[in-house]
Each structure stands twice: as C-alpha cells, then as structure tokens.
Design a protein around this motif. Structure first.
Motif, PDB file in Angstrom:
ATOM      1  N   ALA A 276       0.827  -1.207   0.000  1.00  0.00           N
ATOM      2  CA  ALA A 276       0.000   0.000   0.000  1.00  0.00           C
ATOM      3  C   ALA A 276       0.863   1.260   0.000  1.00  0.00           C
ATOM      4  CB  ALA A 276      -0.937  -0.002   1.205  1.00  0.00           C
ATOM      5  N   GLU A 277       1.965   1.242   0.752  1.00  0.00           N
ATOM      6  CA  GLU A 277       2.867   2.397   0.779  1.00  0.00           C
ATOM      7  C   GLU A 277       3.552   2.599  -0.566  1.00  0.00           C
ATOM      8  OE1 GLU A 277       5.614   1.645   3.936  1.00  0.00           O
ATOM      9  OE2 GLU A 277       4.174   2.185   5.493  1.00  0.00           O
ATOM     10  N   ARG A 278       3.958   1.509  -1.191  1.00  0.00           N
ATOM     11  CA  ARG A 278       4.728   1.593  -2.437  1.00  0.00           C
ATOM     12  C   ARG A 278       3.855   1.836  -3.660  1.00  0.00           C
ATOM     13  NH1 ARG A 278       7.348   2.189  -6.466  1.00  0.00           N
ATOM     14  NH2 ARG A 278       9.178   1.024  -7.114  1.00  0.00           N
ATOM     15  N   TRP A 279       2.724   1.128  -3.751  1.00  0.00           N
ATOM     16  CA  TRP A 279       1.894   1.204  -4.967  1.00  0.00           C
ATOM     17  C   TRP A 279       0.468   1.690  -4.716  1.00  0.00           C
ATOM     18  CZ3 TRP A 279       5.356  -3.077  -5.003  1.00  0.00           C
ATOM     19  CH2 TRP A 279       6.281  -3.046  -6.046  1.00  0.00           C
ATOM     20  N   GLN A 280       0.133   2.039  -3.485  1.00  0.00           N
ATOM     21  CA  GLN A 280      -1.210   2.489  -3.135  1.00  0.00           C
ATOM     22  C   GLN A 280      -2.279   1.448  -3.496  1.00  0.00           C
ATOM     23  OE1 GLN A 280       0.893   4.742  -5.080  1.00  0.00           O
ATOM     24  NE2 GLN A 280       1.670   5.221  -3.030  1.00  0.00           N
ATOM     25  N   ARG A 281      -1.948   0.200  -3.320  1.00  0.00           N
ATOM     26  CA  ARG A 281      -2.892  -0.905  -3.546  1.00  0.00           C
ATOM     27  C   ARG A 281      -3.132  -1.593  -2.209  1.00  0.00           C
ATOM     28  NH1 ARG A 281      -2.812  -3.426  -9.191  1.00  0.00           N
ATOM     29  NH2 ARG A 281      -2.066  -1.724 -10.475  1.00  0.00           N
TER      30      ARG A 281
ATOM     31  N   LYS B 224       4.249  -9.114  -9.395  1.00  0.00           N
ATOM     32  CA  LYS B 224       5.411  -8.243  -9.217  1.00  0.00           C
ATOM     33  C   LYS B 224       5.419  -7.553  -7.848  1.00  0.00           C
ATOM     34  CE  LYS B 224       3.605  -3.956 -11.157  1.00  0.00           C
ATOM     35  NZ  LYS B 224       3.777  -2.930 -12.169  1.00  0.00           N
ATOM     36  N   HIS B 225       4.251  -7.290  -7.284  1.00  0.00           N
ATOM     37  CA  HIS B 225       4.196  -6.646  -5.973  1.00  0.00           C
ATOM     38  C   HIS B 225       4.734  -7.570  -4.883  1.00  0.00           C
ATOM     39  CE1 HIS B 225       0.736  -4.531  -8.099  1.00  0.00           C
ATOM     40  NE2 HIS B 225       1.712  -3.643  -8.008  1.00  0.00           N
ATOM     41  N   LEU B 226       4.371  -8.831  -4.956  1.00  0.00           N
ATOM     42  CA  LEU B 226       4.835  -9.792  -3.951  1.00  0.00           C
ATOM     43  C   LEU B 226       6.309 -10.134  -4.144  1.00  0.00           C
ATOM     44  CD1 LEU B 226       1.626 -11.979  -3.950  1.00  0.00           C
ATOM     45  CD2 LEU B 226       2.337 -10.348  -2.205  1.00  0.00           C
ATOM     46  N   VAL B 227       6.753 -10.216  -5.394  1.00  0.00           N
ATOM     47  CA  VAL B 227       8.174 -10.447  -5.669  1.00  0.00           C
ATOM     48  C   VAL B 227       8.983  -9.268  -5.141  1.00  0.00           C
ATOM     49  CG1 VAL B 227       9.895 -10.648  -7.504  1.00  0.00           C
ATOM     50  CG2 VAL B 227       7.780 -11.974  -7.623  1.00  0.00           C
TER      51      VAL B 227
ATOM     52  N   THR C 152      -4.535 -17.837  -7.994  1.00  0.00           N
ATOM     53  CA  THR C 152      -3.618 -17.606  -9.107  1.00  0.00           C
ATOM     54  C   THR C 152      -2.705 -18.813  -9.290  1.00  0.00           C
ATOM     55  OG1 THR C 152      -1.884 -16.630  -7.745  1.00  0.00           O
ATOM     56  CG2 THR C 152      -3.588 -15.135  -8.580  1.00  0.00           C
ATOM     57  N   SER C 153      -1.984 -18.820 -10.369  1.00  0.00           N
ATOM     58  CA  SER C 153      -1.032 -19.900 -10.630  1.00  0.00           C
ATOM     59  C   SER C 153       0.405 -19.417 -10.397  1.00  0.00           C
ATOM     60  CB  SER C 153      -1.188 -20.410 -12.065  1.00  0.00           C
ATOM     61  OG  SER C 153      -0.962 -19.339 -12.954  1.00  0.00           O
ATOM     62  N   TRP C 154       0.552 -18.325  -9.643  1.00  0.00           N
ATOM     63  CA  TRP C 154       1.870 -17.762  -9.387  1.00  0.00           C
ATOM     64  C   TRP C 154       2.725 -18.746  -8.609  1.00  0.00           C
ATOM     65  CZ3 TRP C 154      -0.467 -12.744  -7.010  1.00  0.00           C
ATOM     66  CH2 TRP C 154      -1.069 -11.987  -8.015  1.00  0.00           C
ATOM     67  N   VAL C 155       4.005 -18.845  -8.991  1.00  0.00           N
ATOM     68  CA  VAL C 155       4.960 -19.709  -8.310  1.00  0.00           C
ATOM     69  C   VAL C 155       6.051 -18.821  -7.739  1.00  0.00           C
ATOM     70  CG1 VAL C 155       6.605 -21.583  -8.591  1.00  0.00           C
ATOM     71  CG2 VAL C 155       4.454 -21.625  -9.853  1.00  0.00           C
ATOM     72  N   PHE C 156       6.358 -19.002  -6.484  1.00  0.00           N
ATOM     73  CA  PHE C 156       7.396 -18.238  -5.801  1.00  0.00           C
ATOM     74  C   PHE C 156       8.447 -19.191  -5.280  1.00  0.00           C
ATOM     75  CE2 PHE C 156       3.474 -15.852  -5.430  1.00  0.00           C
ATOM     76  CZ  PHE C 156       3.873 -14.579  -5.840  1.00  0.00           C
ATOM     77  N   LYS C 157       9.710 -18.842  -5.473  1.00  0.00           N
ATOM     78  CA  LYS C 157      10.820 -19.676  -5.004  1.00  0.00           C
ATOM     79  C   LYS C 157      11.709 -18.866  -4.084  1.00  0.00           C
ATOM     80  CE  LYS C 157      10.750 -21.993  -9.427  1.00  0.00           C
ATOM     81  NZ  LYS C 157      11.394 -22.078 -10.701  1.00  0.00           N
ATOM     82  N   LEU C 158      12.480 -19.561  -3.289  1.00  0.00           N
ATOM     83  CA  LEU C 158      13.459 -18.895  -2.414  1.00  0.00           C
ATOM     84  C   LEU C 158      14.632 -18.405  -3.214  1.00  0.00           C
ATOM     85  CD1 LEU C 158      13.669 -20.923   0.882  1.00  0.00           C
ATOM     86  CD2 LEU C 158      12.865 -18.612   0.551  1.00  0.00           C
TER      87      LEU C 158
END
Length: 91
Positions: A37-42, A51-54, A85-91
């Motif tokens: 919210a601070e960075r993108w007002q979302r 991209k926000h979570l990354v 979503t089908s988003w995949v996140f890795k370490l």
C-alpha cells in the motif's frame, strides 16, 4: 470514509495449522499489505500482481535472515492460493 481491508477474513479459507501459525500468517500478510500500500497504493489484495509480492520478497526482506524469507514465502503462497492464481514463488 473507506473501510480497512480485513486480512484475517480474507485468509480464513486457506489458513491451516495451529493457532500460532495462523496468527503468524495473518500478521505477516498485514505487514505485506502495508508495504504494498505504501509503495503502490494498492490496499486490497485483489488488486495485487505477482510483481508486488516479488518486490516485497526481494526488497523489503533484503536484510532479513533466510528463515524470515522462508516464513514470508509461506504466507505469500497462501495469499496466492487465496487469490486463486497460478503464481509460483521460489526462495
């Protein structure tokens, strides 16, 4: 006046585990929400993109330990599951 988004209610359908684990996920999701919210007002997770979570993982947790990254990654995966979503996140 706008009503604040209830992250606990948002995650209720996907939260599993002990009470402490569920509380940790809610707490971390609120921290993620504030940062985005601070960075993108979302303020609403329904408007977030991958991209926000990354960005959160790569920039806001830069100085944190590997364990902290891991626990936030688990929370982000729960958020992605809740957003269906089908988003995949890795370490």
């Amino acid at each position: 006046m706008s009503k604040s988004f209830d992250m606990e209610l948002f995650l209720a359908g996907v939260l599993i585990g002990s009470h402490a684990t569920r509380q940790r996920h809610v707490h971390q999701a609120k921290i993620i929400q504030v940062a985005i919210a601070e960075r993108w007002q979302r303020k609403n997770p329904w408007t977030w993109q991958k991209k926000h979570l990354v960005w959160f993982l790569e920039n806001r947790l830069r100085e944190h330990s590997h364990a902290t990254h891991y626990y936030y990654l688990l929370t982000i995966r729960l958020l992605a599951r809740r957003l269906e979503t089908s988003w995949v996140f890795k370490l």
